[in-house]
Design an enzyme around this catalytic site. Sequence first.
Site, PDB file in Angstrom:
ATOM      1  N   LEU A  40       0.799  -1.162  -0.105  1.00 24.24           N
ATOM      2  CA  LEU A  40       0.051  -0.166   0.061  1.00 24.24           C
ATOM      3  C   LEU A  40       1.019   1.394   0.076  1.00 24.24           C
ATOM      4  CD1 LEU A  40      -2.780  -0.705   2.345  1.00 24.24           C
ATOM      5  CD2 LEU A  40      -3.119  -0.072   0.138  1.00 24.24           C
ATOM      6  N   ASP A  41       0.472   2.108  -0.862  1.00 23.81           N
ATOM      7  CA  ASP A  41       1.428   3.361  -0.983  1.00 23.81           C
ATOM      8  C   ASP A  41       1.286   4.010   0.428  1.00 23.81           C
ATOM      9  OD1 ASP A  41       1.960   3.149  -3.599  1.00 23.81           O
ATOM     10  OD2 ASP A  41       0.011   4.182  -4.204  1.00 23.81           O
ATOM     11  N   THR A  42       2.674   4.815   0.576  1.00 21.18           N
ATOM     12  CA  THR A  42       2.492   5.580   1.824  1.00 21.18           C
ATOM     13  C   THR A  42       1.494   6.583   2.200  1.00 21.18           C
ATOM     14  OG1 THR A  42       5.062   5.617   1.599  1.00 21.18           O
ATOM     15  CG2 THR A  42       4.058   7.303   3.257  1.00 21.18           C
ATOM     16  N   SER A  44      -1.717   5.639   1.301  1.00 22.09           N
ATOM     17  CA  SER A  44      -2.946   4.742   1.297  1.00 22.09           C
ATOM     18  C   SER A  44      -2.951   4.207   2.477  1.00 22.09           C
ATOM     19  CB  SER A  44      -2.776   3.890   0.077  1.00 22.09           C
ATOM     20  OG  SER A  44      -2.775   4.579  -1.130  1.00 22.09           O
ATOM     21  N   ARG A 143      -0.192   2.198  -7.939  1.00 21.56           N
ATOM     22  CA  ARG A 143      -0.736   3.344  -7.965  1.00 21.56           C
ATOM     23  C   ARG A 143      -2.171   3.331  -8.880  1.00 21.56           C
ATOM     24  NH1 ARG A 143       1.091   7.135  -4.375  1.00 21.56           N
ATOM     25  NH2 ARG A 143      -0.037   8.663  -5.076  1.00 21.56           N
TER      26      ARG A 143
END
Length: 192
Positions: A40-42, A44, A143
């Site tokens: 999970l992106d930072t 998110s 993403r």
Amino acid sequence: MPLLALNKPFGTICQFSPHEKHPSLGVWVKTPGVYPAGRLDTDSEGLLLLTDDGALQARITEPRHKLVKRYWAQVDGAPDAHALERLAAGVDLGEFVTRPCDVKRVEPVESVDQLWPRNPPIRYRAAIPTTWIELSISEGRNRQVRRMTAAVGYPTLRLVRVGIGALDIFSLGLAPGASIELPPRAPWSGIG
């Protein structure tokens, strides 16, 4: 063979090694030897599974297994039916076209009250509404959800992964930063 479910907080980087700007997973997870099954992106937040089992990790992450990940995206504006149809059909993101997916508005809007407040909150603009939509995808490229919503004209302001397979962050009762150990091959998980 532990399998952990973590509610990854906003701003946490999806790695265990320390980072100069962001807290890492090690701040929240103290179980040794586990690694994220996917990322999970930072910016998110939400459900992240961690395990020390490479085969299980592959079943969770590889698109050929078609394990559905559910996201709630708070988007800038109010997507019309055409935009939702475009998302569902698959979006051309340049280097690839996304697979068809399930998309719907999160209705009623009160259901987002289940979410925890984000710190810091998203930007607020009185003249532009925001809308929550749910996207269920079986792939997870870099993403991807953010790129999909932007491609149809509705950039994502907040992104929360609320489900992986049959697991649901709300039924697990996980507050941001909390984790729980799960049976690695439970029938309800959809990953065994």
